[in-house]
Design a protein around this motif. Structure first.
Motif, short mmCIF file in Angstrom:
data_model
loop_
_atom_site.label_atom_id
_atom_site.label_comp_id
_atom_site.label_asym_id
_atom_site.label_seq_id
_atom_site.Cartn_x
_atom_site.Cartn_y
_atom_site.Cartn_z
N GLN A 171 27.24 29.59 -11.43
CA GLN A 171 25.81 29.33 -11.56
C GLN A 171 25.47 28.99 -13.01
N ARG A 182 21.21 26.31 -11.21
CA ARG A 182 22.06 25.39 -10.44
C ARG A 182 23.23 26.17 -9.87
N THR A 183 23.42 26.08 -8.55
CA THR A 183 24.47 26.84 -7.88
C THR A 183 25.33 25.91 -7.05
N SER A 184 26.64 25.99 -7.24
CA SER A 184 27.58 25.28 -6.37
C SER A 184 27.84 26.15 -5.14
N SER A 185 27.61 25.60 -3.96
CA SER A 185 27.80 26.39 -2.75
C SER A 185 28.23 25.49 -1.60
N GLY A 186 28.72 26.09 -0.54
CA GLY A 186 29.13 25.34 0.63
C GLY A 186 29.48 26.27 1.77
N ILE A 243 29.72 30.77 -2.82
CA ILE A 243 28.86 30.44 -3.95
C ILE A 243 29.74 30.37 -5.18
N GLY A 244 29.67 29.24 -5.87
CA GLY A 244 30.47 29.05 -7.07
C GLY A 244 29.73 29.46 -8.33
#
Length: 277
Positions: free
Chosen positions: A51, A34-38, A48-49
């Motif tokens: 993981q 699971r990766t936080s990205s935007g 990329i935040g």
């Protein structure tokens, strides 16, 4: 490879189930990430935040073999084995390594086909904890941590002089390749205990807590519970405390309390784990 699903054995020629796996066996490699990205606003690129691993989906396909009556029994027994909300899945590889993960049922398909002596199945399992744990005798680890004490002389001086040895942090080795959250058990007399993983720089402090001889304090870093003789003492946990893990490799663990007469020691328990088989 032999798989035991809540005690129901698959792929073992010595088992009465006559149930065997087909290829492929999915879900025992790296778990999903699971990766936080935007995207950046008003400029090229993005970010990329942190993981994290997601839940693991394990799929087992294969066949039952036997007489028509034996097939019906085998199908019923497999269905009964996966009705619990959570159950262990034990794996013994062709190399003899032993692993365990904890799963819940996603789906079980057992279509009826024309063959009288063979019946297919497809079993899908969800592992909320994606770690595959070492289930060998050496996989369950336990280390005792003594409180850190300064060495030297005790005042006032009395003859014979006794120069006490100091104690150092304890080295704890996580032999797996993923971070593991241990359980920590502290026993007997303690005052405001703090247990620190100096490798990560994180600590866990219980402020205002005092215990007596025979008391047992259990800290579960994974499930985030703190029990004193079976009762919760979460209000004593300071706001700056962390539910810290053991990193792969060596970790330096330190235990301190606020009184020199405290007799507590800590025992760290954990099971080494892996990202994949």
């Amino acid at each position: 490879m032999i798989v035991s699903v809540n005690g129901y054995t698959i792929n073992d020629p010595n088992s009465v189930n006559s149930c065997y796996l087909d290829e492929p066996i999915d879900g025992l490699g790296m778990p999903p990430v699971r990766t936080s990205s935007g995207n950046y606003s008003g400029r090229d690129g993005g970010y990329i935040g942190a993981q994290f691993f997601g839940m693991r989906l394990v799929t087992l396909t294969g066949y039952f073999f036997g007489t028509p009556a034996a097939l019906e029994t085998a199908r019923r027994n497999l269905a009964a084995a996966v009705t619990n909300a959570s159950f262990p899945v034990n794996i013994t590889t062709n190399a003899g390594s032993q692993y365990v993960l904890y799963c819940s049922l996603d789906s079980l398909d057992m279509p009826i086909i024309r063959s009288l002596n063979r019946a297919p199945f497809k079993l899908s399992l969800i592992a909320p904890d994606p770690i595959i744990y070492d289930n060998s005798a050496s996989g369950a680890m336990s280390v005792t941590v003594q409180p850190a004490r300064g060495g030297g002389l005790t005042w006032p001086l009395t003859w014979k002089l006794n120069w006490a040895a100091g104690s150092q942090p304890t080295t704890v080795n996580n032999t797996g390749n993923v971070t593991i959250y241990p359980t920590i058990t502290l026993t007997d007399i303690m005052t405001n205990p703090t247990i620190t993983n100096q490798t990560t720089g994180q600590f866990f402090t219980l402020s205002g807590l005092t215990t007596a001889a025979g008391d047992v304090l259990k800290i579960d870093m994974k499930n985030r519970t703190v029990l004193l003789n079976g009762g919760s003492v979460l209000p004593y946990v300071t706001s700056t405390s962390s539910w810290w893990p053991l990193l792969p490799g060596n970790n330096s663990i330190n235990l301190t309390t606020n009184s020199g007469t405290d007799t507590t020691v800590a025992t760290l328990g954990w099971r080494s784990g892996y990202r994949s088989i």
